[in-house]
Write an enzyme that holds these catalytic residues in place. Structure first.
Site, short mmCIF file in Angstrom:
data_model
loop_
_atom_site.label_atom_id
_atom_site.label_comp_id
_atom_site.label_asym_id
_atom_site.label_seq_id
_atom_site.Cartn_x
_atom_site.Cartn_y
_atom_site.Cartn_z
N ARG A 163 0.70 -1.16 0.37
CA ARG A 163 -0.04 0.16 -0.22
C ARG A 163 0.63 0.78 -0.15
NH1 ARG A 163 -3.37 -3.86 -0.56
NH2 ARG A 163 -5.31 -3.81 0.42
N SER A 235 -10.86 -0.93 3.09
CA SER A 235 -10.14 -1.48 4.28
C SER A 235 -9.78 0.34 5.15
CB SER A 235 -8.99 -1.78 3.97
OG SER A 235 -8.93 -3.52 3.61
N GLU A 332 -6.06 3.43 6.12
CA GLU A 332 -5.46 2.81 5.20
C GLU A 332 -5.51 4.55 4.32
OE1 GLU A 332 -6.97 0.94 1.46
OE2 GLU A 332 -5.76 -0.78 2.53
N1 EPU Z 1 -10.49 -10.79 9.84
C1 EPU Z 1 -10.86 -11.48 10.95
N2 EPU Z 1 -11.87 -11.18 11.16
C2 EPU Z 1 -12.23 -9.83 10.44
C3 EPU Z 1 -11.25 -9.79 9.39
C4 EPU Z 1 -11.20 -10.58 9.03
O1 EPU Z 1 -10.77 -12.57 12.18
O2 EPU Z 1 -13.25 -9.27 10.63
C5 EPU Z 1 -9.14 -12.44 9.92
C6 EPU Z 1 -9.46 -13.08 8.18
O3 EPU Z 1 -10.48 -14.29 8.66
C7 EPU Z 1 -8.81 -13.83 7.93
C8 EPU Z 1 -7.14 -12.44 8.08
O4 EPU Z 1 -7.54 -11.68 8.54
O5 EPU Z 1 -7.25 -14.97 8.31
C9 EPU Z 1 -7.37 -11.65 6.88
O6 EPU Z 1 -8.18 -11.46 6.23
P1 EPU Z 1 -8.72 -10.79 5.16
O7 EPU Z 1 -8.39 -11.78 3.62
O8 EPU Z 1 -10.52 -10.69 4.73
O9 EPU Z 1 -7.51 -9.65 4.51
P2 EPU Z 1 -7.74 -8.62 4.94
O10 EPU Z 1 -6.13 -9.05 5.53
O11 EPU Z 1 -9.15 -7.85 6.32
C10 EPU Z 1 -6.43 -7.57 3.13
C11 EPU Z 1 -6.61 -6.26 2.40
C12 EPU Z 1 -8.04 -6.10 1.45
C13 EPU Z 1 -8.49 -7.50 -0.10
C14 EPU Z 1 -7.78 -9.11 0.99
C15 EPU Z 1 -8.04 -9.38 0.26
C16 EPU Z 1 -5.17 -4.07 3.26
C17 EPU Z 1 -5.54 -3.06 4.28
N3 EPU Z 1 -6.51 -5.09 2.83
O12 EPU Z 1 -7.53 -7.56 4.08
O13 EPU Z 1 -8.11 -4.70 0.94
O14 EPU Z 1 -9.26 -7.43 0.04
O15 EPU Z 1 -6.92 -8.37 2.23
O16 EPU Z 1 -6.47 -9.76 -0.53
O17 EPU Z 1 -4.40 -5.31 2.91
C18 EPU Z 1 -8.28 -2.54 0.73
O18 EPU Z 1 -7.19 -1.96 0.44
O19 EPU Z 1 -9.62 -1.68 0.33
C19 EPU Z 1 -9.26 -4.17 1.18
C20 EPU Z 1 -10.16 -4.25 0.70
#
Ligand code: EPU
Length: 336
Positions: A163, A235, A332
């Site tokens: 990012r 995010s 972010e």
């Molecule tokens: N998780 C939880 N609870 C939640 C959300 C997530 O326990 O409420 C856990 C999930 O179970 C998983 C881990 O956290 O084990 C990661 O969650 P997820 O795969 O949903 O991805 P993220 O890290 O929350 C990032 C990006 C997203 C992108 C997803 C998929 C960032 C800040 N966010 O989210 O990007 O879609 O990975 O690759 O890096 C964005 O930047 O706007 C965005 C949506």
């Protein structure tokens, strides 16, 4: 051609749908428009407002907002293995992904359904499901406002990170991105190792481009709120990058916690969504602002929220996560 607006309500130009106004907003198509815009002098305060998907207006904007609207996708090179495209800053990112998938071109399918425009993609190096825009972007072309010149920067010089890019730092407030050059491949190269992607792709009959796109769209639609229904900016926080020892200590305390490698191998990345969720805040709401009920990383406007309210709510979350886990989470979203 330039199109100019005054005292414009930004509600439909920011995905949070906060009701702030801008003194002046200009839509531009090309560099000639930008030259014309700045001919009479550079305003004291200006900012590029692209799709408005990663921005929070904390108050009215008393300067000039500049929005790219040109939407051409131009084929620069097409050979047996790769295709190179020039994509105007105003092209909707997901239209580009659909364009590529329709033509059997690999490279950006995991970035399906990310809201926003192509010109904004390099700024925060958008990423999802194990891939980032930097994997496909070869160069970025921009107008340097003070120098009145056009510059093309190779991807190697864009300082891409998680990012991150040079556009958030050294070039911030200096340039306006007009197009990006993207390289796609004719050779299948599925990336299915993130979360539920493989399972969703297999359920659709295997790793074709179309199936990957549909799987990613389905996962996103399930987890992320539709901005047309519930204002949000994806995010709100970045996943924190911490020293490896900190990550390992956290993991030993919470074995079920996700832990990802970082670009720098002395560090690792935690999931901010997990941290917020395990602070008990998923679905929590105060007034018009809340944490989304299916993805704790996303803050939502339940209707009528002001920028100030969202910021106060975000601070409260940062504080609670700090109290519970001792981890700082940064925003972010760009706050103006
Ligand atoms: N998780 C939880 N609870 C939640 C959300 C997530 O326990 O409420 C856990 C999930 O179970 C998983 C881990 O956290 O084990 C990661 O969650 P997820 O795969 O949903 O991805 P993220 O890290 O929350 C990032 C990006 C997203 C992108 C997803 C998929 C960032 C800040 N966010 O989210 O990007 O879609 O990975 O690759 O890096 C964005 O930047 O706007 C965005 C949506």
């Amino acid at each position: 051609m330039l199109k100019e607006f005054h005292q414009i309500n930004l509600r439909d130009r920011n995905s949070f749908h906060v009701e702030q106004h801008a003194s002046r907003l200009v839509e531009f198509e090309d560099v000639e428009d930008l030259r014309q815009l700045f001919r009479g002098g550079i305003p004291e305060k200006w900012y590029v407002l692209s799709g408005g998907n990663n921005i929070l207006f904390s108050k009215d904007y008393d300067g000039l907002l500049i929005t790219p609207v040109s939407r051409q996708i131009t084929l620069l090179e097409d050979n047996d293995t790769t295709v190179r495209l020039r994509v105007d800053a105003g092209v909707e990112w997901d239209d580009l992904v659909e364009w590529a998938v329709e033509r059997d071109l690999w490279g950006i399918e995991n970035l399906s359904l990310i809201p926003g425009k192509a010109g904004a993609a390099p700024v925060q190096n958008i990423g999802a499901y194990g891939r980032e825009a930097k994997d496909a972007i070869r160069s970025v072309t921009m107008y340097n406002v003070e120098a009145d010149t056009v510059l093309t920067l190779d991807a190697d010089h864009c300082e891409f990170g998680y990012r991150e890019s040079i556009f958030k730092h050294a070039l911030k407030g200096k340039v306006i991105i007009t197009s990006i050059e993207v390289e796609l491949s004719r050779t299948p190269a599925p990336h299915l190792d993130y979360g539920d992607v493989r399972q969703e792709v297999e359920a659709r009959g295997g790793a074709t481009l179309r199936n990957i796109r549909e799987a990613v769209c389905a996962i996103r639609r399930h987890k992320l709120p539709d901005t047309a229904v519930l204002g949000n900016a994806g995010s709100f926080f970045k996943n924190p990058i911490v020293d490896k020892e900190v990550g390992e200590r956290m993991k030993s305390l919470h074995p079920e916690m996700p832990l990802y490698p970082a670009h720098d191998d002395t560090k690792c990345k935690l999931a901010a969504g997990w941290l917020i969720d395990h602070t008990g805040l998923k679905g929590y709401r105060e007034g018009h602002v809340g944490v989304h009920e299916r993805q704790a990383l996303v803050l939502v406007n339940h209707g009528g929220a002001t920028g100030t309210e969202v910021i106060a709510f975000a601070h409260m979350i940062q504080q609670k996560v700090m109290e519970k886990f001792g981890i700082a989470i940064d925003t972010e979203v760009n706050i103006l």
